[in-house]
Design an enzyme around this catalytic site. Structure first.
Site, PDB file in Angstrom:
ATOM      1  CB  CYS A 125      47.475  40.659  34.077  1.00  0.00           C
ATOM      2  SG  CYS A 125      46.973  41.790  35.389  1.00  0.00           S
ATOM      3  CB  CYS A 133      47.422  36.366  36.269  1.00  0.00           C
ATOM      4  SG  CYS A 133      46.146  37.618  36.004  1.00  0.00           S
ATOM      5  CE  LYS A 202      41.654  39.906  40.104  1.00  0.00           C
ATOM      6  NZ  LYS A 202      43.066  40.179  39.725  1.00  0.00           N
ATOM      7  CE  LYS A 255      39.967  43.737  41.324  1.00  0.00           C
ATOM      8  NZ  LYS A 255      41.339  43.828  40.806  1.00  0.00           N
ATOM      9  CB  SER A 281      37.785  50.007  37.159  1.00  0.00           C
ATOM     10  OG  SER A 281      37.567  48.730  36.566  1.00  0.00           O
TER      11      SER A 281
END
Length: 337
Positions: A125, A133, A202, A255, A281
């Site tokens: 990505c 991706c 994820k 994640k 983040s």
């Protein structure tokens, strides 16, 4: 489970002071738990702060080496690298070029800080002009990621990373069969000892926003929900993890972390396998924003949050708080929570 009852049993007895609390503490947070993410850009002398992630920077390779040296001095054992190339194309060719930004960064780190454990994020990505991706196949105006063609590109990427000095590779694209393809590619090229940390569960999360700013990886169209997991699903996460373990993953990752503690716990209890949690983040930026407003005690909130990930079952934590947390743990240990 039979236990005593009040007033004979008073649980507060084992909370009376710091000494007894330390003696019966069940979980511990250590600098050894941390993996520190780093963003790399082209140029020289570059250290530019990421607006949506206060305290985090994009580094040119020369400044990156300085940062890695500081990370080492803090006792943090590992970093994970995210590259932002100067040139992007539909195939993300910089990601598997011998002169790609990650490959050059690996060689620089291994020359100057050879004993730092370096992990590379393996995806497309950040490198593709479309921000998805993998390899895109289009029918008219409709495009989607071609899973199997992407696997062939992933093989090239991981081999180039291993040749440049990566200690571990971490595929994050959520392609079916990616761990098997990567393991076979590494083994065929003589890299049997390079472990794989799979982004096994994820989720298609709203918590990734600041990262996409940092890595310049926002999709040019659509989103990633066709290959990242639906936040509503938990049983599916176990199937994803099981497949990755069967295909050769050495560590499995969940994640994001904060909203998926239940997944971390289920994965750990089900597979008894090394589990990494990515403190992403958006989680980082929310804490930073509240701390800057004076609404929370940043030190205590960060350490409590990271400890909760350990308590849920994480063995490793990828976190942008790693440097601060390392300093805080050195200064006051768990008693600072």
């Amino acid at each position: 489970m039979l236990i005593g009852k009040f007033p004979e049993l008073r649980l507060r007895r084992l909370r009376k002071n710091e000494n007894i609390r330390r003696m019966v503490r069940e979980n511990y947070l250590s600098v050894n738990d941390f993996i520190y993410p780093l963003f790399i850009v082209e140029g020289e002398g570059v250290k530019e702060e990421i607006p949506s992630m206060p305290g985090q920077y994009r580094y040119s390779i020369d400044r990156l080496v300085e940062e890695v040296q500081e990370v080492k001095e803090l006792g943090i054992p590992a970093v994970i690298l995210f590259g932002i190339p100067g040139y992007k194309d539909e195939l993300g060719t910089d990601s598997y070029s011998d002169e790609g930004i990650i490959q050059r960064a690996l060689r620089a780190i291994k020359k100057e800080v050879p004993d730092m454990y370096v992990i590379t994020d393996v995806c497309f990505c950040e490198y593709t002009s479309h921000g998805h991706c993998g390899y895109l196949k289009c029918h008219g105006e409709t495009c989607e990621v071609d899973n199997d063609k992407t696997l062939e590109l992933l093989k090239k990427q991981v081999v180039s990373h291993a040749q440049a000095g990566a200690d571990m590779v971490a595929p994050s694209g959520m392609m079916d069969g990616m761990i098997k393809a990567i393991r076979e590619a590494l083994d065929e090229e003589g890299f049997k000892d390079i472990p794989i940390m799979s982004y096994a569960a994820k989720y298609a999360s709203a918590y990734y926003g600041p990262f996409r700013d940092a890595a310049e990886s926002t999709p040019a169209f659509g989103d990633r929900r066709s290959y990242q997991m639906d936040p509503a699903n938990s049983d599916e996460a176990l199937r994803e993890v099981a497949l990755d373990i069967q295909e050769g993953a050495d560590i499995v990752m969940v994640k994001p972390a904060l909203s998926y503690m239940d997944i971390i716990r289920r994965v750990k209890e089900t597979f008894k396998y090394p589990v990494a949690a990515y403190n992403v983040s958006g989680e980082y930026s929310m804490v930073k924003a509240a701390a800057m407003k004076g609404w929370i005690d940043e030190r205590k909130v960060v350490l409590e949050t990271l400890l909760s990930m350990k308590r849920a079952g994480a063995d490793l934590i990828l976190t942008y708080h790693a440097k601060d947390a390392a300093k805080w743990l050195k200064d006051g240990g768990m008693e600072s929570i």
